[in-house]
Design a protein around this motif. Sequence first.
Motif, PDB file in Angstrom:
ATOM      1  N   THR A  23     -21.503  39.257  -4.051  1.00 48.28           N
ATOM      2  CA  THR A  23     -21.411  39.629  -2.649  1.00 48.28           C
ATOM      3  C   THR A  23     -20.010  39.276  -2.068  1.00 48.28           C
ATOM      4  OG1 THR A  23     -23.701  39.277  -2.495  1.00 48.28           O
ATOM      5  CG2 THR A  23     -22.244  39.213  -0.408  1.00 48.28           C
ATOM      6  N   HIS A  70     -28.168  43.239  -5.461  1.00 48.83           N
ATOM      7  CA  HIS A  70     -27.006  43.634  -4.867  1.00 48.83           C
ATOM      8  C   HIS A  70     -26.645  44.870  -5.584  1.00 48.83           C
ATOM      9  CE1 HIS A  70     -26.636  39.819  -2.762  1.00 48.83           C
ATOM     10  NE2 HIS A  70     -26.756  39.148  -4.003  1.00 48.83           N
ATOM     11  N   CYS A  71     -25.742  45.592  -5.075  1.00 44.78           N
ATOM     12  CA  CYS A  71     -25.065  46.968  -5.211  1.00 44.78           C
ATOM     13  C   CYS A  71     -24.754  47.024  -6.779  1.00 44.78           C
ATOM     14  CB  CYS A  71     -24.070  47.345  -4.627  1.00 44.78           C
ATOM     15  SG  CYS A  71     -23.493  49.093  -4.639  1.00 44.78           S
ATOM     16  N   CYS A 119     -20.214  51.436  -5.494  1.00 43.56           N
ATOM     17  CA  CYS A 119     -19.958  50.019  -4.930  1.00 43.56           C
ATOM     18  C   CYS A 119     -18.521  49.838  -4.682  1.00 43.56           C
ATOM     19  CB  CYS A 119     -20.505  49.038  -5.581  1.00 43.56           C
ATOM     20  SG  CYS A 119     -22.500  49.280  -5.921  1.00 43.56           S
ATOM     21  N   ASN A 142     -28.009  46.088   8.352  1.00 43.92           N
ATOM     22  CA  ASN A 142     -28.112  45.084   8.325  1.00 43.92           C
ATOM     23  C   ASN A 142     -29.129  44.642   9.377  1.00 43.92           C
ATOM     24  OD1 ASN A 142     -28.478  41.946   8.458  1.00 43.92           O
ATOM     25  ND2 ASN A 142     -27.057  41.734   6.964  1.00 43.92           N
ATOM     26  N   GLU A 160     -23.541  42.466   4.319  1.00 44.02           N
ATOM     27  CA  GLU A 160     -24.511  43.064   3.381  1.00 44.02           C
ATOM     28  C   GLU A 160     -25.526  43.794   4.036  1.00 44.02           C
ATOM     29  OE1 GLU A 160     -25.298  42.125  -1.206  1.00 44.02           O
ATOM     30  OE2 GLU A 160     -25.913  40.985  -0.095  1.00 44.02           O
ATOM     31  N   SER A 176     -21.804  37.437   7.053  1.00 44.09           N
ATOM     32  CA  SER A 176     -22.240  37.590   5.615  1.00 44.09           C
ATOM     33  C   SER A 176     -23.454  36.557   5.366  1.00 44.09           C
ATOM     34  CB  SER A 176     -21.227  37.381   4.627  1.00 44.09           C
ATOM     35  OG  SER A 176     -20.187  38.548   4.791  1.00 44.09           O
ATOM     36  N   GLN A 208     -22.652  45.881   0.354  1.00 46.20           N
ATOM     37  CA  GLN A 208     -21.570  45.681   1.160  1.00 46.20           C
ATOM     38  C   GLN A 208     -20.109  46.138   0.639  1.00 46.20           C
ATOM     39  OE1 GLN A 208     -20.666  41.286   1.115  1.00 46.20           O
ATOM     40  NE2 GLN A 208     -20.257  41.275   3.547  1.00 46.20           N
TER      41      GLN A 208
END
Length: 419
Positions: free
Chosen positions: A304, A69-70, A296, A163, A253, A319, A138
């Motif tokens: 998330t 994740h970011c 982010c 996505n 995301e 999501s 996201q």
Amino acid sequence: MKNITFATIALAALVQTALAAGKCGTQTCSSSTPCCVSGYCNSNAQYCMPILCEAANSYSPTSCWNTAHCVKSSVTFGSPNSFAQIADYDGNPADAAFVSQFQPSNAKINNGELEMTLVKQSNGAGFGATVIGTRAIQYGTVTAVMRSGCTSGGVVSSFIIRNNNVGDEIDFEFVGADKSTVQSNYYWHEQLDYTKMVKSPALPDTTLNFNTYQIQWTPDQIVWVVNGNAFRTVKRSDTWDASVNAFKYPDSEAYISFGIWDGGSGAQGTSEWAGGAIQWNNQPFVAAVKSVTIDCYYNGNETTYVPPGGNGGNGGSSSSSTITSSSLPSSTPSGSSNSNSGSNSNSSSNQTGSSSSTKPTGSSSSKPVQSSSSASDSSVNENSGSDSESSSPPHSGARSLVASFGVLASALVAAYASF
């Protein structure tokens, strides 16, 4: 004593194992080649990255690598760990912020810039490149300093957050038919409404000059910015559609990607939009990115975000990932021929991302040719030039069946042990 035998227990366990290993096309993936993509199994990044890997069709639901994740970052392409060819990527995003999706690869680092080249194939069509971020985002602000490679009509360059699994997308796209603007658009759940495209104000020639392109994406709005000037804002509150009881707003995301592809060889609508057939005497066609800055929405927190349910919202459903089939890279591998492998790790989600960039063919209901920069919504790779729908997502019933047989096997073992 009840008539429970080892054979019964073994049979139940065998059925459970067989069901747990999903069918990957006409084959079943093994522990040595555990990851499935479009009917092929392998163990390397080209198959196991969560952008592409089909968890439900792989050796086990945990065969695909984790979704990273970011985190807040600034990527300059002259620096180490900024880019890797997909054959060299081991699944650790700390080793490469971006990877080239296809093999053979037309993406490389040159003079501190990420270069993506469109080359002519023997069939006359262009074969381009797509470079994808290794972390999913996201919401947040993504800024890219880039130059398009659209020095002929038919050539398309892109900067996209997408996505692929859900079909949400936010994009900048450049076409050879117009070197003085960049186009902005967004899509929700694969509803490709091209009427929402908005061009930027006039820019210095996008093929000669590096400009700064920025997407500001929050739960409430999307803002497109070029060289510090915001030229478009879409508010989530304005995307409400009572007919589907949802906001048609990208909120899942997604992955950042850059690409160059041949739009001129596409269907009529795509070709006209891109500027017609490519004039190959104008090559080389090279899109370049100097840097990417990612801020982010959660300031580096890898958790998330789940959109709130109720009140006409999307209920968080966008999501949660649903696994779909993605197209293979341009040279379709067979079996386990690619020897470069990486280690497995558990994957709780399998969201794919990349550019879609399909354009209208004159009918709002028809789906035009897939861009060659995408491994996305129509399962077409850069060598194709024809449209092909992606396979349907697996149904949860299969997992329920697996669970049922697992319970059965456990019950049989427990019952036998009690006698």
